[in-house]
Structure formats: C-alpha cells, structure tokens
Design an enzyme around this catalytic site. Sequence first.
Site, mmCIF file in Angstrom:
data_model
loop_
_atom_site.group_PDB
_atom_site.id
_atom_site.type_symbol
_atom_site.label_atom_id
_atom_site.label_comp_id
_atom_site.label_asym_id
_atom_site.label_seq_id
_atom_site.Cartn_x
_atom_site.Cartn_y
_atom_site.Cartn_z
ATOM 1 C CG HIS A 144 -22.215 72.456 -36.621
ATOM 2 N ND1 HIS A 144 -21.116 71.977 -37.288
ATOM 3 C CD2 HIS A 144 -22.511 71.521 -35.685
ATOM 4 C CE1 HIS A 144 -20.772 70.797 -36.779
ATOM 5 N NE2 HIS A 144 -21.598 70.508 -35.795
ATOM 6 N NE ARG A 176 -14.749 74.199 -32.774
ATOM 7 C CZ ARG A 176 -14.161 73.360 -33.641
ATOM 8 N NH1 ARG A 176 -13.917 73.743 -34.869
ATOM 9 N NH2 ARG A 176 -13.806 72.164 -33.260
ATOM 10 C CG HIS A 177 -19.325 77.964 -34.451
ATOM 11 N ND1 HIS A 177 -20.466 77.222 -34.415
ATOM 12 C CD2 HIS A 177 -18.451 77.287 -35.239
ATOM 13 C CE1 HIS A 177 -20.297 76.139 -35.146
ATOM 14 N NE2 HIS A 177 -19.087 76.134 -35.661
ATOM 15 C CB THR A 223 -18.229 69.475 -41.063
ATOM 16 O OG1 THR A 223 -18.919 70.306 -40.140
ATOM 17 C CG2 THR A 223 -18.737 68.060 -40.956
ATOM 18 C CD GLU A 257 -25.803 70.047 -46.246
ATOM 19 O OE1 GLU A 257 -26.784 70.231 -45.508
ATOM 20 O OE2 GLU A 257 -24.797 70.781 -46.231
ATOM 21 C CG HIS A 309 -17.692 81.637 -40.585
ATOM 22 N ND1 HIS A 309 -16.826 80.860 -39.868
ATOM 23 C CD2 HIS A 309 -17.667 81.147 -41.842
ATOM 24 C CE1 HIS A 309 -16.301 79.941 -40.654
ATOM 25 N NE2 HIS A 309 -16.795 80.087 -41.863
ATOM 26 C CG ASN A 335 -23.281 77.616 -41.480
ATOM 27 O OD1 ASN A 335 -22.831 78.369 -40.620
ATOM 28 N ND2 ASN A 335 -23.213 76.308 -41.370
ATOM 29 N NE ARG A 360 -17.363 71.952 -34.150
ATOM 30 C CZ ARG A 360 -16.973 71.367 -35.290
ATOM 31 N NH1 ARG A 360 -17.374 71.829 -36.437
ATOM 32 N NH2 ARG A 360 -16.176 70.329 -35.254
ATOM 33 C CD GLU A 417 -24.478 72.519 -40.738
ATOM 34 O OE1 GLU A 417 -23.414 72.648 -40.093
ATOM 35 O OE2 GLU A 417 -24.622 72.932 -41.883
ATOM 36 C CG HIS A 425 -17.889 71.655 -46.457
ATOM 37 N ND1 HIS A 425 -18.120 71.687 -45.106
ATOM 38 C CD2 HIS A 425 -16.586 71.887 -46.612
ATOM 39 C CE1 HIS A 425 -16.986 71.914 -44.476
ATOM 40 N NE2 HIS A 425 -16.046 72.040 -45.376
ATOM 41 N NE ARG A 432 -11.311 92.284 -29.496
ATOM 42 C CZ ARG A 432 -11.175 93.539 -29.894
ATOM 43 N NH1 ARG A 432 -12.049 94.439 -29.534
ATOM 44 N NH2 ARG A 432 -10.167 93.889 -30.645
HETATM 45 N N1 PXP Z 1 -23.219 72.009 -44.740
HETATM 46 C C1 PXP Z 1 -22.676 71.388 -43.657
HETATM 47 C C2 PXP Z 1 -23.266 70.089 -43.217
HETATM 48 C C3 PXP Z 1 -21.608 71.975 -42.960
HETATM 49 O O1 PXP Z 1 -21.090 71.338 -41.885
HETATM 50 C C4 PXP Z 1 -21.112 73.227 -43.390
HETATM 51 C C5 PXP Z 1 -20.002 73.879 -42.636
HETATM 52 O O2 PXP Z 1 -20.433 74.211 -41.359
HETATM 53 C C6 PXP Z 1 -21.720 73.839 -44.501
HETATM 54 C C7 PXP Z 1 -22.747 73.202 -45.172
HETATM 55 C C8 PXP Z 1 -21.271 75.175 -45.003
HETATM 56 O O3 PXP Z 1 -19.972 75.094 -45.498
HETATM 57 P P1 PXP Z 1 -19.204 76.424 -45.905
HETATM 58 O O4 PXP Z 1 -19.047 77.239 -44.670
HETATM 59 O O5 PXP Z 1 -17.911 75.929 -46.459
HETATM 60 O O6 PXP Z 1 -20.060 77.101 -46.926
#
Ligand code: PXP
Length: 239
Positions: free
Chosen positions: A43, A49-50, A101, A151, A10, A7, A45, A70, A191, A18
């Site tokens: 994801h 936001r990202h 989430t 998931e 971040h 994922n 959103r 996602e 997660h 910035r």
């Molecule tokens: N799976 C889902 C459905 C999520 O929403 C997230 C967070 O965006 C993740 C996995 C990844 O979680 P983490 O960033 O805590 O590894």
Amino acid sequence: MARLGVNIDHVATLRNARGGSEPDPVAAAAIAELAGADQITIHLREDRRHIKDRDLHILRQTVQTRLNLEMAATDEMVEIALNVKPEACTLVPEKRAELTTEGGLDVRLHQEALKPYIEKLQAGGIIVSLFIDPDPDQIKAANKVGADYIEIHTGSFAEARDWKEEEEELIKLENAVKLARKLDLGVNAGHGLNYVNVKKVAAIGGIEEFNIGHSIMSRAILVGLHQAVRDMSELVRYA
Ligand code: PXP
C-alpha cells in the site's frame, strides 16, 4: 485454489522506525515468494508512512509473481500506477489519521469520480479491484463502474465479539461472494485475517485471492525470534 497475496507493509514500518535500511521489504518480498506467496501486496499511502516510492520501483523489478498496489483513487496515485504498471491495483479509501484501512470504499457515493480512474488503469493493462464492505449495494456499484474484481473487507468478520456475531458476518461474506460471482466480478478478500479465522472464510469457496499482512508478519516475528536470538547469542559469546 485460492491465491495468497502477502502484504509486506509492516516490514517497511519496522524499517522506517529507525530511518535505516533494514529490514528491507524487497528482501521480505523475495522470501515470501520463495515460501509460496502468489502475489506481493503493498500500500503506497499518500503520506508514505510505510512503503516508499523506492520500494515500489525496486519491487516492480524484483517481484517474480504478481504485484498488487493498494492505493487511494487520486490523480497522483493513478499516474504512479500507470508508470510502474503493477499487475493489479486495489483502490482503497485513505484517511491520514487511521492506523490501517478502516472501512471499505464507498463506491456508490463516489461512482462518478471512480469511473475515469478505473478506465485509465484498465487502459494501461492493469487489473482493477475495489476494496469494499460485503454490502450488496456496494457490490452492484462496483459492477456498474466496471471494476474487474472486488476485495471484500473482512474486518467486521475478524473483529466479531462472539460466535453469533461471527456467524452473521460470515453469512454476509457468503452472500457477497454469491452476488459478485453472479455479476461476473472476480472476488478477493482481506483485512484482519489470521491463522484461526481464515479457514472459515476460505471454506466459503469462490474467493480467488486473499491479501494478508498483519498476522503473517506477527507470526514471522515469533517463529523467527528463536533463531535470531541464537545467532546473536553465538556472536557475543564466541567473538
Ligand atoms: N487488503 C487491504 C485492501 C488492506 O488495506 C489491508 C491492510 O493494509 C489488507 C488487505 C491486509 O490486512 P491485514 O494486515 O489485517 O492482514
């Protein structure tokens, strides 16, 4: 053998801090794939936001493995997904105020609303996964609405305060995998998984895919910082 979905949200968060163009999540996706990621997970959103629409569209063209989008189950997102055609969509609950989430999707409560979205996505050739807590009723509901995968939300396991609570949460995860497999649902998990706790979850067996973001990006900063400082130090010293 389980697959790893990386994922990269971040990376987009850092870029957006910035308002510029670096670090580019597209570059991060390519590096993750070169390092062995089996999938890139993002994801999109509602508040962008990202990950931005631009990222999604470019990643669709550049990702060489699989793209897992996602998203919330809304008309807007389903239309975007049908247009962009990621290999998989993971439907997640979304609240504007949350940091990440926070809980699984309440499939039981929203069965009627979810079913047409799932069918539309599947008719578009997209695999549909539902992000749910390791709760037997939610798993049965996911099966009832025709999801391809669940998931399992591993957040409660990851946040366990002591070994006893962790053991209890691990048993819930094990039972969830067993029930889902019995119902012929594919099983993914994610997660809060990190370099310590992932081993216990991976050892359960039967989980096809792990989607992991925060711990990988946190480690990337720490293991990459040494080189990054050396590179800059050389520039300022010898310019
Ligand atoms: N799976 C889902 C459905 C999520 O929403 C997230 C967070 O965006 C993740 C996995 C990844 O979680 P983490 O960033 O805590 O590894």
